[in-house]
Motif scaffolding. Sequence first.
Motif, short mmCIF file in Angstrom:
data_model
loop_
_atom_site.label_atom_id
_atom_site.label_comp_id
_atom_site.label_asym_id
_atom_site.label_seq_id
_atom_site.Cartn_x
_atom_site.Cartn_y
_atom_site.Cartn_z
N UNK A 87 0.81 -1.21 0.00
CA UNK A 87 0.00 0.00 0.00
C UNK A 87 0.85 1.26 0.00
N UNK A 88 2.13 1.15 0.38
CA UNK A 88 3.00 2.32 0.43
C UNK A 88 3.51 2.74 -0.94
N UNK A 89 3.49 1.84 -1.91
CA UNK A 89 3.97 2.16 -3.26
C UNK A 89 2.78 2.41 -4.17
N UNK A 90 2.87 3.43 -5.00
CA UNK A 90 1.75 3.72 -5.89
C UNK A 90 1.62 2.67 -7.00
N UNK A 91 2.68 1.90 -7.26
CA UNK A 91 2.60 0.84 -8.27
C UNK A 91 1.77 -0.34 -7.78
#
Length: 146
Positions: A87-91
Amino acid sequence: DLDKEQPLLEFTRLAEVGEAKRKLADGEVATLDQAVLLALCVNVANTNPRHGLTTEEMLAFTQRCLRSPQNWTVHSTGLLLKSLLEFESHHTMDRGLLQLQAIVDQTSDRLTAMQSTRKAVEEAAPVQERLAFVEALAYEPLWSLK
């Protein structure tokens, strides 16, 4: 900067290693050892600042535990940690959010979008398996997951 067209791999790809090291890396890990690895992952989160390297280190622990699931609670805790890290990465945000919703749905005994039939709910892990390692793991309560 990373190439935006670079595909995201599901697991960490290691450089060429010998056959003996590959067998060691791909072997099964005992359930209690998986619980210890997940505890180490939580320890990394608690003792280090939020940083990309911290996330990558934690993902390595969770991926190793998720390779050979042996217990419902250990596997669900690994999936929970992985979804929170994704959830921390936009990918990978969408994938993490969908995984978190699946975890919430499987924790409940009600019919949901992920468990649409009564048979799916009844075939879920029994209570004895769900409670086997609950003291050794940091599994969030249902109200916290929602």
